[in-house]
Design a protein around this motif. Structure first.
Motif, PDB file in Angstrom:
ATOM      1  N   GLU A 122     -10.064 -10.249  10.578  1.00  0.00           N
ATOM      2  CA  GLU A 122      -9.188 -10.672   9.489  1.00  0.00           C
ATOM      3  C   GLU A 122      -9.798 -10.418   8.114  1.00  0.00           C
ATOM      4  O   GLU A 122      -9.233 -10.824   7.096  1.00  0.00           O
ATOM      5  CB  GLU A 122      -8.869 -12.170   9.626  1.00  0.00           C
ATOM      6  CG  GLU A 122      -8.219 -12.550  10.951  1.00  0.00           C
ATOM      7  CD  GLU A 122      -6.896 -11.840  11.162  1.00  0.00           C
ATOM      8  OE1 GLU A 122      -6.134 -11.697  10.178  1.00  0.00           O
ATOM      9  OE2 GLU A 122      -6.633 -11.402  12.297  1.00  0.00           O
ATOM     10  N   ALA A 123     -10.948  -9.777   8.046  1.00  0.00           N
ATOM     11  CA  ALA A 123     -11.624  -9.548   6.763  1.00  0.00           C
ATOM     12  C   ALA A 123     -10.737  -8.712   5.837  1.00  0.00           C
ATOM     13  O   ALA A 123     -10.146  -7.713   6.268  1.00  0.00           O
ATOM     14  CB  ALA A 123     -12.956  -8.837   6.995  1.00  0.00           C
ATOM     15  N   PRO A 124     -10.624  -9.108   4.571  1.00  0.00           N
ATOM     16  CA  PRO A 124      -9.763  -8.364   3.624  1.00  0.00           C
ATOM     17  C   PRO A 124     -10.138  -6.893   3.460  1.00  0.00           C
ATOM     18  O   PRO A 124      -9.291  -6.090   3.090  1.00  0.00           O
ATOM     19  CB  PRO A 124      -9.974  -9.126   2.306  1.00  0.00           C
ATOM     20  CG  PRO A 124     -10.419 -10.492   2.710  1.00  0.00           C
ATOM     21  CD  PRO A 124     -11.212 -10.314   3.965  1.00  0.00           C
ATOM     22  N   ILE A 125     -11.372  -6.538   3.747  1.00  0.00           N
ATOM     23  CA  ILE A 125     -11.802  -5.149   3.577  1.00  0.00           C
ATOM     24  C   ILE A 125     -10.966  -4.207   4.430  1.00  0.00           C
ATOM     25  O   ILE A 125     -10.715  -3.059   4.057  1.00  0.00           O
ATOM     26  CB  ILE A 125     -13.308  -4.999   3.916  1.00  0.00           C
ATOM     27  CG1 ILE A 125     -13.836  -3.623   3.488  1.00  0.00           C
ATOM     28  CG2 ILE A 125     -13.572  -5.228   5.402  1.00  0.00           C
ATOM     29  CD1 ILE A 125     -13.962  -3.421   2.011  1.00  0.00           C
ATOM     30  N   PHE A 126     -10.474  -4.701   5.572  1.00  0.00           N
ATOM     31  CA  PHE A 126      -9.667  -3.840   6.447  1.00  0.00           C
ATOM     32  C   PHE A 126      -8.312  -3.512   5.817  1.00  0.00           C
ATOM     33  O   PHE A 126      -7.658  -2.556   6.219  1.00  0.00           O
ATOM     34  CB  PHE A 126      -9.474  -4.500   7.806  1.00  0.00           C
ATOM     35  CG  PHE A 126     -10.736  -4.538   8.644  1.00  0.00           C
ATOM     36  CD1 PHE A 126     -11.404  -3.371   8.965  1.00  0.00           C
ATOM     37  CD2 PHE A 126     -11.247  -5.739   9.102  1.00  0.00           C
ATOM     38  CE1 PHE A 126     -12.565  -3.397   9.732  1.00  0.00           C
ATOM     39  CE2 PHE A 126     -12.409  -5.780   9.861  1.00  0.00           C
ATOM     40  CZ  PHE A 126     -13.070  -4.603  10.174  1.00  0.00           C
ATOM     41  N   GLY A 127      -7.918  -4.298   4.813  1.00  0.00           N
ATOM     42  CA  GLY A 127      -6.649  -4.036   4.132  1.00  0.00           C
ATOM     43  C   GLY A 127      -6.680  -2.792   3.265  1.00  0.00           C
ATOM     44  O   GLY A 127      -5.631  -2.209   2.970  1.00  0.00           O
ATOM     45  N   VAL A 128      -7.882  -2.363   2.851  1.00  0.00           N
ATOM     46  CA  VAL A 128      -7.992  -1.159   2.015  1.00  0.00           C
ATOM     47  C   VAL A 128      -8.681  -0.017   2.765  1.00  0.00           C
ATOM     48  O   VAL A 128      -8.724   1.115   2.265  1.00  0.00           O
ATOM     49  CB  VAL A 128      -8.771  -1.449   0.704  1.00  0.00           C
ATOM     50  CG1 VAL A 128      -8.045  -2.481  -0.135  1.00  0.00           C
ATOM     51  CG2 VAL A 128     -10.198  -1.886   0.996  1.00  0.00           C
ATOM     52  N   ALA A 129      -9.216  -0.300   3.947  1.00  0.00           N
ATOM     53  CA  ALA A 129      -9.978   0.709   4.690  1.00  0.00           C
ATOM     54  C   ALA A 129      -9.072   1.750   5.332  1.00  0.00           C
ATOM     55  O   ALA A 129      -7.999   1.433   5.852  1.00  0.00           O
ATOM     56  CB  ALA A 129     -10.835   0.040   5.756  1.00  0.00           C
TER      57      ALA A 129
END
Length: 309
Positions: free
Chosen positions: A283-290
């Motif tokens: 659920e880490a937000p970084i995956f939203g831009v990766a």
């Protein structure tokens, strides 16, 4: 309309940020002049004269300009500012230090961190950590601007044939003095100029654990970066920090390892061409831009990745 670009340099070499700033000046239109303020900086002026699109180079060479003290450089900019409609600085530590002093002395508003040029008077700049873009119109006769260098593709370093004009340097302001500089030497690329960056976050757990990123960076020929959380925890040096309060980067490849993706970190790297994230929290937000994400334990995944390269 004539534009003055303030060169970023170390008295020996013209820094890449200057080429991006010249690109922004070219978007505005008009003649582009470059000011080189330094000591023993003739080689820098000669390099600036070769930059594509530059029509003139102004060299102010004196010992009091050797260490780029903001008070002295600002006075030098003001001394030559008379005929220029726009004065552009790269939005680096040096540019951000000098530009506000110039704007204040000229009694104009500074336009900070522009990412696009709509016209000679209208610019775009990010606000709210890059979550919104403001369109700003400036009606001041002189415009003092800092340029987010990652937003503009650098012009060619060769191809120009500008003349170099020497001007008298301003006197030492006496307001500050250079004490010393502790420079850490590294074989790795400079963070803001690297085409590949490997960054670690709080998930690295310790400064010792941070060393597992070295083999990956070596394989990729990458610079090393860090999140603010990692820097604050003492896992990585301050000059590795990427983010709103660190360095703004836009490499071809950004590998985020153990970085959750706080807004202030994303503001510094989300313009990267390809983003790869490794984090055990799905659920880490970084995956939203990766562009590519791997949900895994970094202490297992990183050595496996190094082995596969």
């Amino acid at each position: 309309m004539t534009i003055l670009v303030i060169a970023e340099h170390d008295n020996a070499e013209l820094k890449a940020a200057t080429l991006n700033t010249v690109a922004a000046a070219a978007k505005i239109g008009g003649d582009i002049h470059v000011l080189v303020a330094g000591s023993g900086a003739q080689a820098v002026a000669d390099q600036a004269a070769k930059v594509a699109g530059v029509s003139a180079v102004i060299l102010a060479d004196a010992p009091q300009l050797a260490d780029s003290l903001a008070e002295n450089v600002a006075e030098q900019v003001i001394a030559v500012a008379g005929n220029y409609s726009h004065i552009l600085f790269p939005a680096t530590a040096s540019g951000k230090n000098v530009a506000p002093r110039v704007a204040a002395k000229l009694d104009v508003a500074q336009i900070s961190d522009i990412i696009a040029v709509e016209s000679a008077d209208v610019f775009q700049r990010p606000i709210y950590a890059g979550n919104a873009i403001a369109t700003v119109e400036c009606v001041d006769a002189k415009k003092v601007i800092t340029v987010r260098t990652t937003a503009f593709d650098a012009v060619a370093a060769e191809g120009g044939s500008a003349a170099v004009q020497n001007v008298e340097a301003v006197a030492d302001s006496g307001l500050s003095s250079f004490v010393g500089r502790d420079v850490e030497k590294s074989d790795r690329p400079e963070l803001t100029a690297a085409s590949i960056i490997v960054s670690g976050g709080r998930g690295m757990g310790s400064a010792e654990n941070f060393k597992i990123l070295d083999p990956l960076a070596d394989k990729l020929g990458a610079a090393l970066g860090a999140s603010r959380a990692a820097v604050d925890a003492g896992y990585a040096p301050n000059d590795w920090q990427v983010g709103q309060t660190g360095k703004i980067v836009a490499p071809q490849l950004y590998v985020a390892i153990g970085i959750s993706g706080a807004i202030q970190h994303l503001a510094g790297m989300k313009d990267s061409k390809v983003i790869v994230a490794i984090n055990k929290d799905a659920e880490a937000p970084i995956f939203g831009v990766a562009d590519y994400g791997l949900v895994a334990d970094l202490f297992t995944a990183v050595p496996e990745l190094v082995g596969a390269l």
